[in-house]
Design an enzyme around this catalytic site. Sequence first.
Site, PDB file in Angstrom:
ATOM      1  N   MET A  17      67.093  21.430  42.991  1.00 42.26           N
ATOM      2  CA  MET A  17      67.707  20.407  43.863  1.00 42.26           C
ATOM      3  C   MET A  17      66.831  19.308  45.050  1.00 42.26           C
ATOM      4  SD  MET A  17      71.198  20.195  42.775  1.00 42.26           S
ATOM      5  CE  MET A  17      70.499  21.762  42.426  1.00 42.26           C
ATOM      6  N   PRO A  18      66.278  20.431  45.831  1.00 42.12           N
ATOM      7  CA  PRO A  18      65.205  19.677  46.574  1.00 42.12           C
ATOM      8  C   PRO A  18      63.869  18.912  45.970  1.00 42.12           C
ATOM      9  CG  PRO A  18      64.989  22.121  46.331  1.00 42.12           C
ATOM     10  CD  PRO A  18      66.520  21.647  45.456  1.00 42.12           C
ATOM     11  N   ILE A  19      63.363  17.358  46.238  1.00 44.36           N
ATOM     12  CA  ILE A  19      62.109  17.428  45.895  1.00 44.36           C
ATOM     13  C   ILE A  19      61.692  17.386  47.597  1.00 44.36           C
ATOM     14  CG2 ILE A  19      61.298  14.972  46.046  1.00 44.36           C
ATOM     15  CD1 ILE A  19      64.046  13.812  45.042  1.00 44.36           C
TER      16      ILE A  19
END
Lengths: 65, 65, 65, 65, 65, 65
Positions: E1-3
């Site tokens: 989920m992290p960018i």
Amino acid sequence: MPIVKVDLFKGKTRDQKREIAEALTDAMVEKAGSSRAAVWVVFNDVEKEDWAFGGELGVDKFPDK
Amino acid sequence: MPIVKVDLFKGKTRDQKREIAEALTDAMVEKAGSSRAAVWVVFNDVEKEDWAFGGELGVDKFPDK
Amino acid sequence: MPIVKVDLFKGKTRDQKREIAEALTDAMVEKAGSSRAAVWVVFNDVEKEDWAFGGELGVDKFPDK
Amino acid sequence: MPIVKVDLFKGKTRDQKREIAEALTDAMVEKAGSSRAAVWVVFNDVEKEDWAFGGELGVDKFPDK
Amino acid sequence: MPIVKVDLFKGKTRDQKREIAEALTDAMVEKAGSSRAAVWVVFNDVEKEDWAFGGELGVDKFPDK
Amino acid sequence: MPIVKVDLFKGKTRDQKREIAEALTDAMVEKAGSSRAAVWVVFNDVEKEDWAFGGELGVDKFPDK
């Protein structure tokens, strides 16, 4: 047309933001030839624990006095 | 694969965000040929004092009634 | 007022960008109640070697045929 | 500490960027009280076909003469 | 989920990007508990004339030898 | 010189951010050859209702238990 996004530590007052936004806009109008109405400035207030310098969080590196 | 980042004034409800995210995703699927699961939408709620237009803060230009 | 920033793989034609920009703008007008003229869409074309998924560059994960 | 990111149409010369970067930095030093060395300015040159206003690409809305 | 978005000076080779992307992804998996497949890394190659430090462009401050 | 911006779900503790920032910085120093002091990491905590995957908000897709 330009978008000027500013990441800065949380804590500026509304009056300071007024002055900063105006000065940044002046800079774009005078130096980049932007039309005044087309300059958008967006502030992103960052908590001291959300910014690290050299791997050290701002909250550790610049503790509140 | 696409990332769609949306800066908008704070104040949308969760339901509005549901509809906006869905519509933006539809747009990417239909027009950019993106795979649906690969479309990420991220909202950035911006306070009216954090957005300036032509050097004037949103809080001054668009005051709450 | 909204800014819609789209990171996507390089390679869309100008006509595709026309359609994507229009559809994203429609989405913001219809679902977020934005004034049409106030919707800005900015594309960021990303090379396949500049995007990694699960630690693997796009150029390796999705090689051109 | 502040990061000032500027999206603007491609085409500024290096000399213009020198002047814009300096003026934006001055603005942050004078109005936000930033330490000069801590102000980072990053330009993002955007093609006219990568920026849409009201759903219309810059390349259509502001064609080169 | 992290960018994870990385602004860095242009000039890294594809192999360096492979290694950087992998190491950043490892960091997110190990320290943030992210699912590996959900970590996206996006590089933004910045020209030396597009980054200013203390009001001075990188092209002036760090000239090529 | 690099800026590493991390969008991630809200909820990490300060200690987790310490570890993540350090690991990301290590990655840039070791793999990109960055000078340690020049690596800035900025976290952007995103609410679950502000991130959509395949058109579905995080708050719906990953509800709190």
